[in-house]
Write a protein that holds these residues in place. Structure first.
Motif, PDB file in Angstrom:
ATOM      1  N   ASN A 124       0.819  -1.215   0.000  1.00 37.17           N
ATOM      2  CA  ASN A 124       0.000   0.000   0.000  1.00 37.17           C
ATOM      3  C   ASN A 124       0.851   1.263   0.000  1.00 37.17           C
ATOM      4  OD1 ASN A 124      -2.456  -1.205  -0.153  1.00 37.17           O
ATOM      5  ND2 ASN A 124      -2.945  -1.038   2.019  1.00 37.17           N
ATOM      6  N   SER A 125       1.983   1.196   0.657  1.00 36.53           N
ATOM      7  CA  SER A 125       2.899   2.333   0.688  1.00 36.53           C
ATOM      8  C   SER A 125       4.303   1.815   0.958  1.00 36.53           C
ATOM      9  CB  SER A 125       2.494   3.351   1.765  1.00 36.53           C
ATOM     10  OG  SER A 125       2.640   2.793   3.058  1.00 36.53           O
ATOM     11  N   LEU A 126       5.284   2.602   0.559  1.00 37.21           N
ATOM     12  CA  LEU A 126       6.661   2.208   0.825  1.00 37.21           C
ATOM     13  C   LEU A 126       7.474   3.409   1.257  1.00 37.21           C
ATOM     14  CD1 LEU A 126       8.778   2.076  -2.322  1.00 37.21           C
ATOM     15  CD2 LEU A 126       6.329   1.965  -2.652  1.00 37.21           C
ATOM     16  N   ILE A 127       8.412   3.152   2.155  1.00 40.09           N
ATOM     17  CA  ILE A 127       9.328   4.174   2.649  1.00 40.09           C
ATOM     18  C   ILE A 127      10.737   3.781   2.224  1.00 40.09           C
ATOM     19  CG2 ILE A 127      10.297   5.312   4.679  1.00 40.09           C
ATOM     20  CD1 ILE A 127       7.673   4.701   6.133  1.00 40.09           C
ATOM     21  N   ILE A 128      11.437   4.736   1.644  1.00 39.42           N
ATOM     22  CA  ILE A 128      12.811   4.513   1.202  1.00 39.42           C
ATOM     23  C   ILE A 128      13.716   5.426   2.013  1.00 39.42           C
ATOM     24  CG2 ILE A 128      14.413   4.630  -0.739  1.00 39.42           C
ATOM     25  CD1 ILE A 128      11.794   4.434  -2.523  1.00 39.42           C
ATOM     26  N   GLY A 129      14.495   4.844   2.895  1.00 43.18           N
ATOM     27  CA  GLY A 129      15.467   5.608   3.665  1.00 43.18           C
ATOM     28  C   GLY A 129      16.817   5.569   2.968  1.00 43.18           C
ATOM     29  N   VAL A 130      17.443   6.724   2.827  1.00 44.56           N
ATOM     30  CA  VAL A 130      18.748   6.814   2.162  1.00 44.56           C
ATOM     31  C   VAL A 130      19.719   7.548   3.075  1.00 44.56           C
ATOM     32  CG1 VAL A 130      20.034   7.661   0.161  1.00 44.56           C
ATOM     33  CG2 VAL A 130      17.677   6.856  -0.124  1.00 44.56           C
ATOM     34  N   GLY A 131      20.834   6.914   3.353  1.00 50.53           N
ATOM     35  CA  GLY A 131      21.894   7.543   4.132  1.00 50.53           C
ATOM     36  C   GLY A 131      23.184   7.552   3.337  1.00 50.53           C
ATOM     37  N   ILE A 132      23.855   8.694   3.305  1.00 54.86           N
ATOM     38  CA  ILE A 132      25.121   8.827   2.574  1.00 54.86           C
ATOM     39  C   ILE A 132      26.161   9.440   3.509  1.00 54.86           C
ATOM     40  CG2 ILE A 132      26.296   9.826   0.577  1.00 54.86           C
ATOM     41  CD1 ILE A 132      23.577  10.079  -0.791  1.00 54.86           C
ATOM     42  N   ASN A 133      27.331   8.823   3.558  1.00 53.75           N
ATOM     43  CA  ASN A 133      28.441   9.421   4.301  1.00 53.75           C
ATOM     44  C   ASN A 133      28.882  10.673   3.545  1.00 53.75           C
ATOM     45  OD1 ASN A 133      28.394   7.151   5.989  1.00 53.75           O
ATOM     46  ND2 ASN A 133      29.895   6.083   4.734  1.00 53.75           N
ATOM     47  N   PHE A 134      28.428  11.808   4.012  1.00 50.09           N
ATOM     48  CA  PHE A 134      28.723  13.045   3.290  1.00 50.09           C
ATOM     49  C   PHE A 134      29.987  13.709   3.823  1.00 50.09           C
ATOM     50  CE2 PHE A 134      27.876  16.829   0.904  1.00 50.09           C
ATOM     51  CZ  PHE A 134      27.030  16.421  -0.108  1.00 50.09           C
ATOM     52  N   ILE A 135      30.076  13.829   5.143  1.00 48.57           N
ATOM     53  CA  ILE A 135      31.257  14.471   5.732  1.00 48.57           C
ATOM     54  C   ILE A 135      32.026  13.540   6.660  1.00 48.57           C
ATOM     55  CG2 ILE A 135      30.211  16.764   5.591  1.00 48.57           C
ATOM     56  CD1 ILE A 135      29.785  16.557   8.663  1.00 48.57           C
ATOM     57  N   SER A 136      31.437  12.413   7.028  1.00 50.76           N
ATOM     58  CA  SER A 136      32.085  11.525   7.996  1.00 50.76           C
ATOM     59  C   SER A 136      32.336  10.145   7.399  1.00 50.76           C
ATOM     60  CB  SER A 136      31.219  11.386   9.256  1.00 50.76           C
ATOM     61  OG  SER A 136      30.028  10.671   8.977  1.00 50.76           O
ATOM     62  N   CYS A 137      33.312   9.449   7.981  1.00 56.22           N
ATOM     63  CA  CYS A 137      33.626   8.065   7.604  1.00 56.22           C
ATOM     64  C   CYS A 137      33.511   7.201   8.857  1.00 56.22           C
ATOM     65  CB  CYS A 137      35.031   7.956   7.026  1.00 56.22           C
ATOM     66  SG  CYS A 137      35.283   8.796   5.466  1.00 56.22           S
ATOM     67  N   PRO A 138      32.329   6.657   9.129  1.00 53.86           N
ATOM     68  CA  PRO A 138      32.168   5.833  10.335  1.00 53.86           C
ATOM     69  C   PRO A 138      33.146   4.660  10.343  1.00 53.86           C
ATOM     70  CG  PRO A 138      30.049   6.312   9.314  1.00 53.86           C
ATOM     71  CD  PRO A 138      31.094   6.760   8.345  1.00 53.86           C
ATOM     72  N   LYS A 139      33.576   4.272  11.520  1.00 51.73           N
ATOM     73  CA  LYS A 139      34.541   3.181  11.660  1.00 51.73           C
ATOM     74  C   LYS A 139      33.822   1.891  12.041  1.00 51.73           C
ATOM     75  CE  LYS A 139      38.362   6.221  13.013  1.00 51.73           C
ATOM     76  NZ  LYS A 139      39.019   6.111  11.697  1.00 51.73           N
ATOM     77  N   PHE A 140      34.126   0.825  11.309  1.00 51.66           N
ATOM     78  CA  PHE A 140      33.575  -0.496  11.580  1.00 51.66           C
ATOM     79  C   PHE A 140      34.711  -1.511  11.547  1.00 51.66           C
ATOM     80  CE2 PHE A 140      30.220   1.941   9.500  1.00 51.66           C
ATOM     81  CZ  PHE A 140      29.146   1.750  10.355  1.00 51.66           C
ATOM     82  N   GLU A 141      34.543  -2.595  12.290  1.00 53.84           N
ATOM     83  CA  GLU A 141      35.569  -3.631  12.299  1.00 53.84           C
ATOM     84  C   GLU A 141      35.601  -4.413  10.996  1.00 53.84           C
ATOM     85  OE1 GLU A 141      35.054  -6.131  15.655  1.00 53.84           O
ATOM     86  OE2 GLU A 141      35.557  -4.581  17.135  1.00 53.84           O
ATOM     87  N   ASP A 142      34.428  -4.562  10.354  1.00 59.64           N
ATOM     88  CA  ASP A 142      34.339  -5.465   9.203  1.00 59.64           C
ATOM     89  C   ASP A 142      34.262  -4.755   7.860  1.00 59.64           C
ATOM     90  OD1 ASP A 142      31.871  -4.385   9.752  1.00 59.64           O
ATOM     91  OD2 ASP A 142      30.753  -6.181   9.169  1.00 59.64           O
ATOM     92  N   LYS A 143      34.347  -3.413   7.831  1.00 57.14           N
ATOM     93  CA  LYS A 143      34.282  -2.719   6.545  1.00 57.14           C
ATOM     94  C   LYS A 143      34.952  -1.356   6.633  1.00 57.14           C
ATOM     95  CE  LYS A 143      29.723  -2.605   6.410  1.00 57.14           C
ATOM     96  NZ  LYS A 143      29.216  -2.860   7.779  1.00 57.14           N
TER      97      LYS A 143
END
Length: 237
Positions: A124-143
């Motif tokens: 019936n409806s859909l939500i599209i969430g979009v996130g882009i690393n614009f100014i930051s580079c988050p730190k992750f162990e696996d990527k």
């Protein structure tokens, strides 16, 4: 398309869902942009980490679609976001990690989260969430991650938001007219680890196989010991 711009929200998908339920009697399409999202989330139990100044947005379409079209919805959004980024940043080619992450040189740049409201086996409806690393580079162990600012200083998050909202509205208005066979072939050329052996996690089970393509329904095709197998959901590791 009705636009909503905020300095800060807890979560863009939840906020746009609230607006649609309480203030959108005309069932208009909605687009929401936040300069800062404090509690972002990704697929499954993953978090989306961002800082003030990163790109955090959600788009809501009150449109009825067959439930079987969910995979096509996903690859349509991925395709349009990649093309928009490549239009804004000349001579840079982006890739995608199935099902819906955008990468550059195996470093994550953006993620997409799609949520649907379903009644009687129909969207019936859909939500599209979009996130882009614009100014930051988050730190992750696996990527590893990369930010858009490293490619260009001339792109405004808000202008990118308006461009993407217009593109998505146009494409969903004409959803039935798209050539998904052609679209999937183009995305297959951009998929990470094509023709390589990968691991796919689905319901806590791991499948090993050679990544062949994304088909016209948005499914990932792997060549395994059992032959060609088609996956409509899961996470590539």
């Amino acid at each position: 398309m009705n636009y909503h711009i905020y300095k800060s929200v807890k979560n863009t998908n939840e906020k746009i869902k609230f607006i649609n339920s309480n203030y959108n009697q005309n069932l208009s399409n909605l687009a929401l942009f936040a300069q800062h999202q404090t509690h972002g989330r990704g697929r499954g139990n993953n978090l989306w980490i961002s800082k003030k100044g990163d790109f955090t947005s959600s788009f809501l379409f009150n449109k009825k679609l067959e439930l079987s079209k969910l995979g096509q919805i996903n690859i349509l959004v991925v395709d349009r976001l990649i093309k928009l980024l490549e239009e804004k940043i000349v001579d840079v080619s982006f890739e995608f990690k199935w099902p819906n992450d955008i990468y550059f040189n195996e470093m994550k740049l953006a993620g997409i989260l799609i949520e649907t409201t379903i009644q009687k086996q129909e969207i019936n409806s859909l939500i599209i969430g979009v996130g882009i690393n614009f100014i930051s580079c988050p730190k992750f162990e696996d990527k590893n991650t990369v930010r858009l600012r490293d490619f260009s200083q001339n792109i405004s998050p808000l202008n990118l938001f308006f461009s993407l909202s217009l593109i998505l509205e146009e494409y969903f208005d004409n959803f039935q007219n798209h050539d998904f066979s052609k679209l999937s072939k183009g995305l297959t050329l951009k998929i990470l680890k094509k023709d390589k052996i990968i691991k796919l996690k689905q319901n806590n089970q791991i499948t090993n196989g050679k990544l062949i393509k994304v088909d016209e329904f948005g499914a990932l095709v792997l060549q395994t010991a059992n032959g060609y197998e088609y996956f409509t959901y899961g996470e590539t590791l």
